[in-house]
Scaffold this motif. Structure first.
Motif, short mmCIF file in Angstrom:
data_model
loop_
_atom_site.label_atom_id
_atom_site.label_comp_id
_atom_site.label_asym_id
_atom_site.label_seq_id
_atom_site.Cartn_x
_atom_site.Cartn_y
_atom_site.Cartn_z
N ASP A 68 52.37 22.94 -16.62
CA ASP A 68 50.93 22.77 -16.53
C ASP A 68 50.22 23.71 -17.52
N GLU A 69 49.03 23.32 -17.92
CA GLU A 69 48.26 24.13 -18.87
C GLU A 69 47.96 25.52 -18.32
N VAL A 70 47.75 25.63 -17.00
CA VAL A 70 47.41 26.92 -16.42
C VAL A 70 48.57 27.90 -16.60
N ALA A 74 48.41 31.47 -18.57
CA ALA A 74 48.83 32.72 -17.91
C ALA A 74 49.89 33.43 -18.74
N ASP A 75 50.80 32.67 -19.30
CA ASP A 75 51.84 33.27 -20.15
C ASP A 75 51.26 33.79 -21.46
N ARG A 76 50.34 33.01 -22.04
CA ARG A 76 49.72 33.44 -23.30
C ARG A 76 49.04 34.80 -23.12
N LEU A 77 48.38 34.98 -21.99
CA LEU A 77 47.71 36.25 -21.72
C LEU A 77 48.72 37.39 -21.59
N GLN A 78 49.88 37.11 -21.01
CA GLN A 78 50.91 38.14 -20.91
C GLN A 78 51.35 38.62 -22.29
N TYR A 79 51.63 37.66 -23.18
CA TYR A 79 52.13 38.03 -24.51
C TYR A 79 51.03 38.71 -25.33
N GLN A 83 51.67 42.77 -21.06
CA GLN A 83 52.12 43.13 -19.72
C GLN A 83 52.03 41.92 -18.81
N GLY A 84 52.78 41.97 -17.71
CA GLY A 84 52.79 40.86 -16.75
C GLY A 84 54.13 40.76 -16.08
N LEU A 85 54.20 39.98 -15.01
CA LEU A 85 55.44 39.96 -14.22
C LEU A 85 56.62 39.36 -14.98
N CYS A 86 56.38 38.38 -15.87
CA CYS A 86 57.49 37.76 -16.60
C CYS A 86 58.09 38.73 -17.62
N LEU A 87 57.23 39.45 -18.33
CA LEU A 87 57.71 40.44 -19.29
C LEU A 87 58.47 41.55 -18.56
N VAL A 114 43.99 37.09 -15.70
CA VAL A 114 44.52 35.83 -15.18
C VAL A 114 43.84 35.40 -13.89
N SER A 115 43.11 36.28 -13.25
CA SER A 115 42.48 35.96 -11.95
C SER A 115 41.49 34.79 -12.06
N VAL A 116 40.91 34.60 -13.25
CA VAL A 116 39.92 33.52 -13.41
C VAL A 116 40.60 32.14 -13.49
N LEU A 117 41.92 32.11 -13.58
CA LEU A 117 42.62 30.83 -13.69
C LEU A 117 42.87 30.18 -12.33
N GLY A 118 42.55 30.89 -11.26
CA GLY A 118 42.74 30.32 -9.92
C GLY A 118 44.13 30.53 -9.35
N LEU A 119 44.96 31.31 -10.04
CA LEU A 119 46.29 31.60 -9.54
C LEU A 119 46.23 32.80 -8.59
N ARG A 120 47.04 32.76 -7.52
CA ARG A 120 46.99 33.84 -6.55
C ARG A 120 48.33 34.53 -6.33
#
Length: 239
Positions: A68-70, A74-79, A83-87, A114-120
């Protein structure tokens, strides 16, 4: 019986068998990573989206796939932020879980963005082969506290065979690129040798002088050496 009603061992066996069919029949690492992302989402029906990323030893992503685009955002913001859970899953070689993005404190810059993307909530496991993490697999949800211990177990078990298969696909890609590069180099060398011979005969030049003439023409015309050579071989004018 739904997938979540299946005994864990049976569910994992079915997922692994499907994964092997998906990944090993894909033509490139990009295709295989995309298929892995889809398999991860389907393994957890309550997920909003899933993704998979291959990461090189310097931390740069080399292939990425998302359902999904979301997830892509979310991944683009990490890179972009770094920082982020995947990294962290990749760097620390262990699974990372976010119960609620709005209250998570480990990656403040990323969670705020990432909070503005609606992911929790989110879950990410490293893709590890031979003791070396080569990427990360992740799933996201638009509800807090979504992922259970069973979900963690499924994602970790899914990531293990996936990493081995993806490493094989990467190796195959690298071998194909190396083979193509070698074939191109041989073709270039043959064309240059033929062009050198043509100039030696046509202008009564020594081998060294003929090669220098091709190099001079390449610089004068600002064209690749192989292109000048191929023009000479096919009889096209290079003047």
């Amino acid at each position: 019986m739904t997938r979540t009603d299946l005994p864990l061992a049976q569910e994992l066996a079915e997922l692994t068998a499907r994964l092997a069919d998906l990944l090993l029949t894909r033509e490139s690492a990009e295709d295989a990573v995309q298929s892995l992302a889809q398999a991860a989402k389907e393994a957890m029906p309550h997920a909003s989206g899933a993704g998979a990323t291959l990461i090189d030893p310097r931390g740069h992503k080399t292939s990425t796939g998302a359902t999904d685009e979301v997830v892509l955002e979310a991944d683009r913001l990490q890179y972009e932020i770094g920082q982020g859970l995947c990294l962290s899953a990749w760097a620390e070689d262990r699974t990372q879980v976010i119960e609620d993005i709005e209250t998570e404190t480990r990656w403040p810059l990323w969670t705020r963005a990432v909070s503005v993307l609606g992911l929790r909530s989110a879950l990410s496991s490293p893709l590890t082969t031979g003791g070396t993490p080569i990427g990360a697999l992740k799933v996201y949800s638009d509800r807090p506290g979504t992922f259970t211990d069973r979900d963690v177990r499924i994602l970790e078990m899914l990531a293990r065979p996936a990493a081995v298969m993806l490493a094989n696909v990467q190796a195959r890609d690298a071998a194909e690129r190396a083979s193509a590069s070698m074939s191109e180099a041989v073709s270039d060398r043959d064309a240059i040798n033929m062009a050198t011979g043509i100039l030696m005969e046509r202008e009564r030049l020594s081998p060294d002088d003929a090669l220098l003439r091709i190099v001079s023409l390449s610089r004068l015309k600002q064209r690749a050496l192989r292109d000048i050579a191929q023009d000479l071989v096919t009889g096209r004018s290079v003047l």
